[in-house]
Design an enzyme around this catalytic site. Structure first.
Site, short mmCIF file in Angstrom:
data_model
loop_
_atom_site.label_atom_id
_atom_site.label_comp_id
_atom_site.label_asym_id
_atom_site.label_seq_id
_atom_site.Cartn_x
_atom_site.Cartn_y
_atom_site.Cartn_z
N HIS A 133 0.80 -1.23 0.00
CA HIS A 133 0.00 0.00 0.00
C HIS A 133 0.84 1.28 0.00
O HIS A 133 0.57 2.23 0.75
CB HIS A 133 -0.96 0.00 1.20
CG HIS A 133 -2.03 -1.05 1.12
ND1 HIS A 133 -2.57 -1.49 -0.06
CD2 HIS A 133 -2.68 -1.76 2.10
CE1 HIS A 133 -3.50 -2.40 0.18
NE2 HIS A 133 -3.58 -2.58 1.47
N HIS A 207 -9.65 2.00 0.53
CA HIS A 207 -9.61 0.85 1.44
C HIS A 207 -10.70 0.92 2.51
O HIS A 207 -10.44 0.69 3.70
CB HIS A 207 -8.21 0.78 2.08
CG HIS A 207 -7.78 -0.59 2.47
ND1 HIS A 207 -8.48 -1.37 3.36
CD2 HIS A 207 -6.72 -1.34 2.09
CE1 HIS A 207 -7.85 -2.52 3.51
NE2 HIS A 207 -6.78 -2.54 2.76
N GLU A 345 -11.47 -3.79 -2.79
CA GLU A 345 -10.53 -2.78 -3.28
C GLU A 345 -10.33 -2.95 -4.78
O GLU A 345 -9.73 -3.94 -5.21
CB GLU A 345 -9.19 -2.95 -2.55
CG GLU A 345 -9.30 -2.93 -1.04
CD GLU A 345 -8.16 -3.72 -0.37
OE1 GLU A 345 -6.99 -3.43 -0.63
OE2 GLU A 345 -8.47 -4.62 0.42
#
Ligand code: GLA
Length: 380
Positions: A133, A207, A345
């Site tokens: 991420h 997210h 996601e």
């Protein structure tokens, strides 16, 4: 007198571009509230977007984080279906990306390395030997510049952030804009745009953790899910795709027919064991290659709440909150427990820079990255 009052009312509506008219006929602007101060003394704000049906979404310019999504159930009872924290500090210390805008590259890059034109780039590693991420300080920990871009009676918030050349190891200055629009069809529409001055890789997502019955109302195992995917990208023990595209037929990953999330989650399946549940990228069946298509549909039987996810992206990560262990206390002090939420996601596939058979994630100078994802809410 009545004529004058009418004129003034009409004029004030014309002069209020940041406002919308709700169902009761009263105009209500996008509300901006101070949310807190970051450790470097900057003020983060919270923007409350409300559509004409009364659906309300709150977003902070810290991390581009969606902090709450309030929607009715089938009896009209409003509930917050997104996990989050009550204060800015919760988001500053958060390690599980709750509600966040994730970048520059969402999901994992194996060994935190990739090459472009034979030049090797080494990223900040924050997930064992891998990059997750965006690295140690991803887009979810940045303060974004905010602007109200509401139009046509629909509230919209634009957030801008320029990621510097070599930030977390990624090449190129990346100018990023994310626009959140709350439509009058009860959709949270997210448009991601980015440009670069050097070849780089980009993969942006949101997210949000959903519990359509409301966080704190137990696990999401009874939520019925459909995913428009006929393949998944299997993972290794580091949750990095092996490169294979595997057919979902006959596996616990076949969500082409609506199936409860919990129906097969504890089956004796190698992939489920590696993910500790679902933590996998699904390869979407795209009728229109780069167009918006339905990716997933979730229905919560007790409340009747329905979430549809539409996207231009080729993949979607189903993550069933496998790492939540009750140690995080969110809004109202509620403990976030394992499988107490799910994430959908939308994305290009994880570790794409290291897999030439995956759709490319490279962005070149002069090109414009633009993806759209819609989270649409209704009841049944
Ligand atoms: C993603 C990943 C998970 C986990 C969460 C954050 O969804 O795929 O493995 O890291 O983010 O906790």
């Amino acid at each position: 007198m009545r004529f004058r009052t009418g004129c003034i009312a009409l004029m004030s509506l014309i002069l209020m571009p940041m406002a919308y008219i709700n169902s009761t006929g009263t105009a209500k602007p996008m509300e901006k509230k101070a949310f807190g101060t970051t450790s470097d003394g900057k003020t983060a704000d919270l923007y409350v977007l409300t559509n004409k049906n009364g659906m309300e979404v709150s977003i902070t310019n810290y991390g581009g984080i969606v902090t709450s999504i309030k929607v009715p159930d089938r009896n009209g009872k409003i509930g917050d279906v997104a996990l989050g924290y009550d204060t800015l500090d919760g988001y500053v210390t958060d390690k599980v990306y709750i509600g966040a805008t994730v970048g520059r590259y969402c999901n994992r890059i194996g060994h935190g390395e990739f090459s472009i034109d034979g030049v090797k780039y080494t990223l900040a590693k924050n997930n064992g030997e891998n990059t997750l991420h965006g690295g140690i300080k991803g887009f979810n920990k940045m303060l974004w510049e905010a602007r109200d871009v509401s139009k046509d009676g629909e509230p919209a918030l634009e957030l801008r952030y320029t990621s510097k050349d070599m930030e977390e190891g990624f090449p190129g200055n990346l100018a990023t804009t994310v626009v959140f629009t709350l439509t009058n069809r009860d959709e949270l529409k997210i448009d991601y745009v980015a440009t670069t001055d050097k070849k780089t890789v980009v993969n942006l997502t949101n997210h949000s953790y959903f519990n359509l019955a409301g966080p704190g109302s137990g696990d999401v195992l009874k939520t019925v899910l459909r995913i428009e995917a006929d393949k998944l990208t299997p993972i290794d023990s580091g949750l990095i795709p092996t490169g294979e595209l595997k057919n979902v037929r006959g596996t616990p990953f076949d969500f082409r027919k609506p199936t409860e999330i919990g129906a097969r989650i504890d089956q004796d399946d190698e992939q489920l064991k590696l993910g500790r549940g679902y933590d996998h990228n699904f390869v979407l069946i795209k009728n229109k290659p780069n167009g918006l298509s339905l990716a997933a549909l979730a229905e919560e039987p007790a409340t009747g709440r329905v979430l549809e996810v539409w996207t231009t992206e080729p993949g979607i990560q189903l993550y069933t909150g496998n790492f939540l262990d009750g140690s995080i206390h969110g809004k109202g002090g509620v403990a976030y427990t394992k499988r107490g939420a799910f994430c959908l996601e939308t994305q290009h596939f994880p570790d794409s820079p290291n897999h030439s058979n995956f759709p490319p994630t490279i962005l070149r100078p002069g090109q414009r990255y633009h993806t759209t994802t819609i989270y649409k809410f209704s009841t049944k």
